[in-house]
Write a protein that holds these residues in place. Sequence first.
Motif, PDB file in Angstrom:
ATOM      1  N   VAL A   1      -7.298 -11.043   5.613  1.00 49.89           N
ATOM      2  CA  VAL A   1      -7.875 -10.133   6.605  1.00 49.89           C
ATOM      3  C   VAL A   1      -9.368 -10.426   6.579  1.00 49.89           C
TER       4      VAL A   1
ATOM      5  N   VAL B   1     -12.348  -8.104  10.792  1.00 49.26           N
ATOM      6  CA  VAL B   1     -11.038  -7.584  11.193  1.00 49.26           C
ATOM      7  C   VAL B   1     -10.814  -6.189  10.622  1.00 49.26           C
ATOM      8  N   GLN B   2     -10.211  -5.323  11.452  1.00 49.51           N
ATOM      9  CA  GLN B   2      -9.806  -3.986  11.016  1.00 49.51           C
ATOM     10  C   GLN B   2      -8.313  -3.853  11.283  1.00 49.51           C
ATOM     11  N   VAL B   3      -7.563  -3.469  10.254  1.00 44.91           N
ATOM     12  CA  VAL B   3      -6.119  -3.289  10.376  1.00 44.91           C
ATOM     13  C   VAL B   3      -5.809  -1.803  10.280  1.00 44.91           C
ATOM     14  N   ASN B   4      -5.056  -1.289  11.241  1.00 44.08           N
ATOM     15  CA  ASN B   4      -4.593   0.099  11.239  1.00 44.08           C
ATOM     16  C   ASN B   4      -3.074   0.077  11.100  1.00 44.08           C
TER      17      ASN B   4
ATOM     18  N   ILE C   1       0.668  -2.798   5.477  1.00 47.52           N
ATOM     19  CA  ILE C   1       0.810  -4.221   5.188  1.00 47.52           C
ATOM     20  C   ILE C   1       1.830  -4.330   4.068  1.00 47.52           C
TER      21      ILE C   1
ATOM     22  N   VAL D   1      -8.933  -2.041   5.952  1.00 41.86           N
ATOM     23  CA  VAL D   1      -7.514  -1.714   6.142  1.00 41.86           C
ATOM     24  C   VAL D   1      -7.373  -0.200   6.063  1.00 41.86           C
TER      25      VAL D   1
END
Length: 88
Positions: free
Chosen positions: A12, A16-19, A22, A34
């Motif tokens: 990542v 990058v931003q993950v919502n 995982i 994250v």
Amino acid sequence: MAIKGEQELTQVGNTVQVNGYIIGKTDLRVAGKVYGNISIDGELILEKYAGIEGDVKCGSAILAGSIKGNVECKGKLYLQDNAQIIGL
């Protein structure tokens, strides 16, 4: 694709931003953000300015960033000088 006997690595990036969750049987390097739980069989590498808001389950970990959540590590857990864990 990983060579037989080698662990796959997922990344990542720092922009990058993950919502969301995982989940995987991989190593994971996080340099961004994250927002959600992480459950991986491999090693978690959390970069210095990276952050996770959620619970983490992993095989092992090297942490330099911040985690707001609980951490469950089956193997070794290394905390760098900048690492911060705020358990819930």
